[in-house]
Design a protein around this motif. Structure first.
Motif, mmCIF file in Angstrom:
data_model
loop_
_atom_site.group_PDB
_atom_site.id
_atom_site.type_symbol
_atom_site.label_atom_id
_atom_site.label_comp_id
_atom_site.label_asym_id
_atom_site.label_seq_id
_atom_site.Cartn_x
_atom_site.Cartn_y
_atom_site.Cartn_z
ATOM 1 N N GLY A 19 -18.559 -14.462 -74.351
ATOM 2 C CA GLY A 19 -19.788 -14.626 -75.113
ATOM 3 C C GLY A 19 -19.516 -14.481 -76.607
ATOM 4 O O GLY A 19 -18.425 -14.748 -77.088
ATOM 5 N N THR A 53 -20.662 -7.042 -71.011
ATOM 6 C CA THR A 53 -21.036 -8.437 -70.830
ATOM 7 C C THR A 53 -22.171 -8.737 -71.782
ATOM 8 O O THR A 53 -23.137 -7.986 -71.852
ATOM 9 C CB THR A 53 -21.502 -8.714 -69.383
ATOM 10 O OG1 THR A 53 -20.470 -8.304 -68.484
ATOM 11 C CG2 THR A 53 -21.785 -10.184 -69.170
ATOM 12 N N TYR A 55 -25.291 -11.068 -73.241
ATOM 13 C CA TYR A 55 -26.331 -12.041 -72.924
ATOM 14 C C TYR A 55 -27.155 -12.218 -74.199
ATOM 15 O O TYR A 55 -28.342 -11.920 -74.237
ATOM 16 C CB TYR A 55 -27.232 -11.543 -71.794
ATOM 17 C CG TYR A 55 -26.524 -11.382 -70.469
ATOM 18 C CD1 TYR A 55 -26.439 -12.446 -69.586
ATOM 19 C CD2 TYR A 55 -25.947 -10.171 -70.116
ATOM 20 C CE1 TYR A 55 -25.796 -12.300 -68.366
ATOM 21 C CE2 TYR A 55 -25.308 -10.021 -68.910
ATOM 22 C CZ TYR A 55 -25.233 -11.086 -68.033
ATOM 23 O OH TYR A 55 -24.600 -10.936 -66.836
ATOM 24 N N TYR A 58 -30.581 -13.690 -74.790
ATOM 25 C CA TYR A 58 -31.729 -12.818 -74.505
ATOM 26 C C TYR A 58 -31.682 -11.533 -75.336
ATOM 27 O O TYR A 58 -32.403 -10.584 -75.051
ATOM 28 C CB TYR A 58 -31.769 -12.452 -73.023
ATOM 29 C CG TYR A 58 -31.813 -13.634 -72.106
ATOM 30 C CD1 TYR A 58 -32.847 -14.559 -72.176
ATOM 31 C CD2 TYR A 58 -30.809 -13.841 -71.170
ATOM 32 C CE1 TYR A 58 -32.878 -15.650 -71.338
ATOM 33 C CE2 TYR A 58 -30.840 -14.921 -70.312
ATOM 34 C CZ TYR A 58 -31.875 -15.830 -70.403
ATOM 35 O OH TYR A 58 -31.902 -16.903 -69.559
ATOM 36 N N TYR A 97 -31.686 -11.954 -67.221
ATOM 37 C CA TYR A 97 -32.406 -13.226 -67.165
ATOM 38 C C TYR A 97 -33.428 -13.351 -68.288
ATOM 39 O O TYR A 97 -34.049 -14.388 -68.435
ATOM 40 C CB TYR A 97 -33.112 -13.386 -65.819
ATOM 41 C CG TYR A 97 -32.160 -13.705 -64.694
ATOM 42 C CD1 TYR A 97 -31.746 -15.007 -64.461
ATOM 43 C CD2 TYR A 97 -31.663 -12.700 -63.887
ATOM 44 C CE1 TYR A 97 -30.861 -15.295 -63.439
ATOM 45 C CE2 TYR A 97 -30.789 -12.976 -62.859
ATOM 46 C CZ TYR A 97 -30.381 -14.273 -62.639
ATOM 47 O OH TYR A 97 -29.503 -14.552 -61.632
#
Length: 122
Positions: A19, A53, A55, A58, A97
């Motif tokens: 990422g 990790t 994300y 979001y 999500y």
């Protein structure tokens, strides 16, 4: 670390990349790494983690040190700490999500949803 023109911008030992951020350490002996921007080499957080990790679509990261999981915002500010139970949750078993929607799998193949505060939604 090199920029797109080949200029040396930082010297790190990479622990984990993925990422927009990566987890790095200064020496081979270190087990924990700190968070650095993948593209600029800028240190985002000096806090040390074993796993991470990102994300960032979001504005969230999931990190782990020992048995404690952390839900972080894009500035690596801790939003919640999660201590796994007997189900042996691993960092790959948590998927973001949305800013307030995180899926957590357990060792038995089941899952549940939590928000960024670590509160169970369903």
């Amino acid at each position: 670390m090199l920029d797109l023109e080949g200029n040396d911008i930082a010297k790190y030992k990479c622990l984990q990349a993925g990422g927009e951020y990566m987890l790095i350490k200064d020496s081979e002996e270190e087990v924990l790494g700190y968070v650095v921007d993948y593209y600029t080499g800028q240190v985002i957080s000096e806090d040390r983690y074993e796993d991470m990790t990102s994300y960032l679509e979001y504005n969230r990261l999931i990190a782990r040190t020992g048995q404690i999981f952390y839900i972080l915002d894009e500035n690596c500010e801790v939003l919640a700490e999660l201590i796994p139970n007997e189900y042996e949750i691993k960092i790959r078993d948590m998927v973001v999500y949305g800013e307030e929607l995180i899926k957590v799998y357990d060792a038995f193949g089941g899952f549940h949803w939590i928000n960024s505060k670590g509160e169970r939604i369903k």
